[in-house]
Design an enzyme around this catalytic site. Sequence first.
Site, PDB file in Angstrom:
ATOM      1  N   SER A  22     -41.680 -37.397  26.721  1.00 30.06           N
ATOM      2  CA  SER A  22     -42.779 -37.783  28.030  1.00 30.06           C
ATOM      3  C   SER A  22     -44.205 -37.029  27.937  1.00 30.06           C
ATOM      4  CB  SER A  22     -42.297 -37.557  29.653  1.00 30.06           C
ATOM      5  OG  SER A  22     -42.093 -36.556  29.904  1.00 30.06           O
ATOM      6  N   ARG A  74     -31.055 -19.011  11.565  1.00 31.54           N
ATOM      7  CA  ARG A  74     -33.121 -19.803  12.053  1.00 31.54           C
ATOM      8  C   ARG A  74     -34.327 -19.076  10.894  1.00 31.54           C
ATOM      9  NH1 ARG A  74     -36.381 -16.420  15.332  1.00 31.54           N
ATOM     10  NH2 ARG A  74     -38.329 -17.922  16.584  1.00 31.54           N
ATOM     11  N   HIS A 118     -46.036 -25.356  29.943  1.00 32.63           N
ATOM     12  CA  HIS A 118     -45.165 -24.502  30.302  1.00 32.63           C
ATOM     13  C   HIS A 118     -44.739 -25.508  31.996  1.00 32.63           C
ATOM     14  CE1 HIS A 118     -41.773 -21.575  31.159  1.00 32.63           C
ATOM     15  NE2 HIS A 118     -41.958 -22.034  32.892  1.00 32.63           N
TER      16      HIS A 118
END
Length: 209
Positions: A22, A74, A118
């Site tokens: 979003s 990773r 954040h």
Amino acid sequence: MNKMDNDGMKKRIAVLASGRGSNFQAVIDAIRGGRVPAACVRLFTDNPQAYAIERARAAGIPVTVVDYAAFPSREAYERDLFAAMQDCNADLFVLAGYMRIVGREIVQAFSGRIINIHPALLPSFPGLHGQRQAFLHGVKVSGCTVHFVDESLDGGPVIVQQCVPVLEGDDEDTLAARILEHEHRCLPEAIRLFCEGRLVIDGRRVHIR
Ligand code: GRF
């Protein structure tokens, strides 16, 4: 000035998102609405199921899926992501609900050119579930933060913040929804400031010229 010339002056931004996207959509809409002088040149995602991919396709934005689960480590994932990020030649990388820590090599290579949204007022409640952390802590005010990404966890220099009150009767979801509305304004605003060349990083402080 024709459209091509105008596009040539725009900053190239690329977005990294892991899920529903979003915030990515808010950026797309802000660019389309002429509120952000940028061209979104690519979406990167670590998640082949991310709804952000649908949003990119609908907007005609190319997508690179670097499927985290397909890599043995990773480090291997980061190597491929890094190469793809270098290839896309973006001025700015926007982490918009990108749910992984960005590795040192990428952070250093694109220093001052990666920003993150954040869902809390940093430095409070870094890491996952910032809204939940704030709610459980019982704070009366939370909010959202857009910051430059450095090697710390959600600790880089702050660009913009907005406060959101925690209301009596809120639960984690209602608080998160109210914060999200502010995220959708803050993130395009921070991108606009970057693209207009108005952000100056001065140690921990970001001056807005
Ligand atoms: C947002 O709350 C963002 O701040 C956090 O994860 C959520 C992602 O939402 N990092 P969306 O994918 O942008 O809808």
